[in-house]
Design an enzyme around this catalytic site. Structure first.
Site, short mmCIF file in Angstrom:
data_model
loop_
_atom_site.label_atom_id
_atom_site.label_comp_id
_atom_site.label_asym_id
_atom_site.label_seq_id
_atom_site.Cartn_x
_atom_site.Cartn_y
_atom_site.Cartn_z
CD GLN A 92 -3.09 -4.25 7.02
OE1 GLN A 92 -3.07 -3.26 6.31
NE2 GLN A 92 -3.47 -5.44 6.57
CE LYS A 105 -3.57 -2.58 2.44
NZ LYS A 105 -4.17 -2.95 3.74
CG ASP A 146 -9.85 -0.78 4.76
OD1 ASP A 146 -9.66 -1.00 3.56
OD2 ASP A 146 -9.11 -1.21 5.67
#
Length: 924
Positions: A89, A45, A114
């Site tokens: 994460q 990322k 997300d």
């Protein structure tokens, strides 16, 4: 396909930067622990973000992080305006119990790229696709399906898996794109049958090759989201990665199929980048970079204008944390002191260091009457006009008032009428305790001086040494501050047992000459009976008495140090450099010699943070430091100005006020404050009143507490024109520094139109960039609109800022330059004591410090009775003193007291507290 997406995003980011210079989309990735797979995904990322031009920040918390610590970090990132996309994460690799759903829901929905928060999931399930973030894997899958060219509408779609991250949102996404959707899971008994019906098949079950090729409908689109490891002896690792679909047999039947690896994975990362860019675009649509989204208060003006305290209490201030958020401060940069005031951490300046500064404006005035001419009111009126009416980013930076004048003869200093800092009672009283911290620090130094002299007079060298460097558990050790003293003495030893008798003597004996002590005790109350006292009268002091005095706290050098420091380290160094006396050998004795520097820094560690408040109309204000304008430089803090200049941005304004008239406060602002801060002003606003100009034209004396004589209540153009000599001189004084001058004529109800017009005309003829009439006291910011527009125009003109003198010049030459150029004197005369100090300070190495003249503010000369613009006089210099820590020498012109007294009828007669509401009454 993911490469195409990244190229498109890269172009969009370039376009953003071209349209909004300095802007970059920001992505924050919060990781808890150190899982290898998480590290791998995060690196992918970060690499993609760097390629596209997104500013990515990886925040890594240890696996010992608690839920509270993670939530605190999330709250900070939620408030950071530089972060547009923010992901946590997963999984969270912590030794402590952490509720994952609570963590994902803590992410601000508008930054949840997300798409995992309940709010975004809810919007997706309702079909609000344009007002939410979609989880990146389903979003990537949908993009892959679209790229096939196959129309989704009307197709039969099957999703295998119902996780919150892939299965459930994939179902919703296909449904709202008009497919007929079936979700299968581990309890589905007819899985093969359902799969065989699918025109579009998305599999996210987490089981290796669970879906067989023979199940698949010929020509179906197959999206495999699985990542599984199966044994493989041909691989070095002994295993290989496979999906949830048996790829080799499925590819024979599917029209399109994603491989594993290399299929959905790259698209997931690409969609994360796309969502981050989309979030940044939404931010730009809502907030123009550098432009505050601020809520202003509407004033309800009354005639006649009520008392200041009535006006202040009639306005409901915004919560101060809202003000902080509006101007771009982050929650962890703000320390709340109740609902209406807060301290701002210096970390804000560090965060904003690369931001361009705004326009810097100083408000000063002509030589005033004892009543003052409204500089504070004009400062507030100007920022209210610039902010609430012209919608510019603007900050006021003002001094904190002493409680002495508040309870004495002057009253409050929060401005007046409809131009105030609020709540005015909080502003005028304790605020956040900065002045009390200075009182404590100052008096600690005073106590240390007398205690040290007492101990040196009553103990031998060895006894002193044993107490100064005691043996603890059989070990003697110098403290850091004692090491500095040894180095200053030229003793390069660190072992206390290694010093010779001569070195011990030098180390323990400051040998202060009592007659040279310049450090006094302080109190923030007007108390004339403390101007001269005798200390040491207790029998325990063994007859060691001396004459001393109390000064008012704001005259303490520590206040000047606070105002001129540009950080904690600089403040600590300045505190250590303060000279309190000379030794009998004629050497300067500092607070560092006394060993008190560290303690002073500790006492001042909170005081160094600027105080955030607001005006009546909701514009932000920094209230910080309040040094005297005679024996000190009379300006608010460098740190407040620096933080404010960063917060307002390139096109914004910071308006600060310089104490007394332009010959004192403004001259020191330029020659001392700007010299140390490195800041350069764009405009000087010179406040004038008809009342003061008539006084300078020969009008009768103006006395506080006494009604004005009739000459000030009636039109008199001749008297007024004559008095404009003072206005002309102060305009010239500002122009000497290369700064454009805007004259603000602070109008009173007794002023006539002809008088106001005459002052405006004469000011322009004297060289002012502009001159305008102001009615802000009665009308708030609306009454200062003409002034605000004039300041805007003046700020756009080129400046050629310069100091009046070079600090390398001899002390006498610097004093002479100020006297002749600024005051109009023909020369100066140093009395014997002043001549001795010039020689002493030059010898001690202080001759290159700037000059801070301590003279009356009621005249350009040393004589308060000489009005107008006197010339040809000799300026007498009675004495010179040094504020070495603050960084200037201050010549004393005439006599003055640093401890005011109370008048016959002090202001406190009118101050009271409502015992029911707790409201303060009568403070003005």
């Amino acid at each position: 396909l993911s490469r195409q997406v990244r190229e498109r995003l890269k172009k969009q980011v370039v376009e953003m930067k071209e349209k909004f210079p300095g802007f970059r989309p920001g992505l924050a990735i919060l990781q808890v622990g150190n899982r290898d797979d998480s590290n791998l995904y995060i690196n992918m990322k970060l690499k993609a973000a760097a390629e596209i031009g997104i500013s990515a920040n990886h925040i890594k918390l240890p696996n010992t992080a608690t839920e509270a610590e993670v939530l605190k970090c999330i709250a900070s990132l939620n408030e950071d305006p530089a972060v547009h996309g923010f992901i946590v994460q997963l999984p969270l690799d912590s030794d402590k119990p952490i509720n994952t759903e609570k963590i994902t829901n803590a992410v601000a929905p508008e930054k949840d790229v997300d798409g995992l928060s309940s709010i975004n999931a809810g919007k997706l399930s309702r079909g609000d696709l344009g007002d939410c973030f979609i989880p990146c894997t389903p979003k990537g899958c949908m993009e892959l399906i679209r790229q096939t060219g196959v129309q989704v509408a009307g197709k039969r779609a099957v999703v295998v898996g119902r996780s919150k991250i892939v299965g459930a949102p994939m179902h919703d996404l296909l449904l709202w794109n008009h497919a007929t959707v079936t979700t299968c899971h581990s309890k589905t008994s007819t899985l093969a049958e359902e799969v065989g019906k699918a025109d579009i098949l998305v599999v996210a079950a987490g089981k290796a090759e669970m879906v067989k090729g023979e199940w698949i409908k010929p020509g179906a689109i197959v999206i495999d989201c699985g990542i599984n490891h199966v044994p493989d002896s041909t691989k070095a690792s002994g295993k290989r990665v496979v999906g949830d679909v048996a790829y080799n047999t499925a590819k024979e039947k599917a029209s399109y199929i994603t491989p594993v690896p290399g299929g959905v994975g790259p698209m997931t990362v690409a969609m994360l980048m796309q969502s981050t860019v989309e979030s940044a675009q939404r931010f730009l649509e809502k907030f123009q970079p550098g432009k505050w989204n601020i809520q202003y208060n509407q004033l309800t003006l009354k005639t006649p204008v009520p008392s200041d305290i009535e006006i202040s209490q009639s306005c409901i201030p915004k919560p101060i944390d809202l003000v902080a958020k509006e101007v771009g401060l982050l929650p962890d940069e703000v320390e709340l002191y109740g609902q209406t005031k807060a301290k701002v951490h210096l970390s804000a300046l560090k965060r904003l260091k690369n931001q361009p500064d705004g326009k810097y404006v100083v408000v000063t005035g002509i030589t005033p009457t004892p009543l003052g001419e409204g500089k504070s009111t004009t400062t507030v009126g100007l920022v209210q006009a610039l902010g609430a009416h012209l919608h510019q980013n603007v900050f006021a930076c003002v001094r904190q008032p002493s409680q002495g004048p508040t309870f004495g003869i002057k009253g409050g200093a929060a401005g007046g009428g409809y131009c105030q800092v609020i709540p005015m009672d909080e502003f005028n009283l304790h605020l956040t305790g900065d002045i009390h911290a200075i009182t404590a620090a100052n008096n600690l130094v005073a106590a240390a001086i007398d205690a040290r002299m007492f101990h040196e007079l009553t103990q031998t060298d060895q006894a002193l040494y044993n107490r100064l460097v005691p043996s603890v558990s059989g070990v003697r050790k110098f403290s850091d501050i004692q090491i500095r003293r040894l180095q200053k003495l030229g003793i390069n030893k660190t072992d206390p047992t290694a010093l010779t008798k001569e070195e011990v003597n030098l180390f323990v004996r400051l040998d202060i000459d009592p007659g040279t002590i310049t450090w006094q005790r302080v109190l923030d109350t007007n108390d004339r009976f403390l101007r001269k006292i005798t200390i040491g009268q207790s029998p325990t002091e063994k007859g060691f008495t001396r004459t001393a005095q109390f000064d008012i706290t704001v005259s303490s050098e520590i206040m000047a140090v606070l105002a001129l420091s540009d950080g904690l380290d600089d403040m600590k160094k300045r505190l250590g450099r303060m000279v309190v006396a000379s030794s009998k050998r004629g050497e300067p004795v500092t607070t560092d010699d006394l060993g008190v520097t560290g303690a002073l820094a500790v006492l001042m560690k909170d005081a160094i943070k600027p105080n955030l408040m607001q005006t009546l109309e909701g514009t932000p204000v920094f209230v910080h430091a309040g040094p005297f304008a005679n024996i000190a430089h009379g300006n608010s803090s460098v740190l407040a100005d620096k933080i404010a200049l960063k917060l307002v941005g390139k096109e914004g304004f910071v308006v600060t006020e310089a104490g007394f008239g332009a010959d004192i406060g403004m001259e020191k602002f330029f020659n001392i404050k700007c010299r140390y801060s490195g800041l350069r002003p764009h405009v000087a606003v010179l406040v004038a009143t008809i009342r003061a100009l008539k006084m300078h034209g020969g009008g009768p004396a103006v006395t506080a507490g006494v009604p004005l004589p009739k000459e000030y209540m009636e039109e008199n153009l001749e008297l007024l024109a004559k008095g404009c000599s003072n206005l002309n001189k102060q305009i010239q004084n500002a122009q000497m520094f290369g700064v454009p001058v805007v004259v603000a004529v602070n109008a009173f109800k007794t002023d006539t139109k002809a008088e106001l017009a005459l002052v405006v005309q004469l000011a322009k003829e004297a060289g002012a960039f502009d001159a305008v009439e102001c009615t802000h006291w009665a009308e708030g910011g609306k009454g200062a609109l003409a002034l605000a527009r004039a300041v805007q125009r003046a700020s756009q003109t080129p400046t050629n800022f310069r100091f009046l003198y070079n600090v390398e010049l001899p002390v006498v030459d610097k004093i002479r330059l100020i006297a002749q150029k600024i005051y109009g004197a023909s020369d100066i005369e140093l009395l014997p004591e002043a001549e001795e100090k010039v020689a002493l300070y030059t010898k001690q190495g202080f001759g290159n410090l700037p000059i801070c003249m301590a003279k009356t503010h009621l005249s350009l000369s040393h004589d308060p009775e000489r009005k107008g613009a006197p010339t040809g006089f000799i300026l007498p210099i009675r004495d010179i003193r040094a504020s070495v820590g603050a960084g200037f020498l201050y010549p004393l012109v005439g006599t003055m007291s640093t401890m005011p007294g109370l008048p016959t009828r002090p202001c406190f007669y009118d101050i009271d507290l409502d015992p029911v509401s707790g409201a303060v009454n009568g403070l003005f």
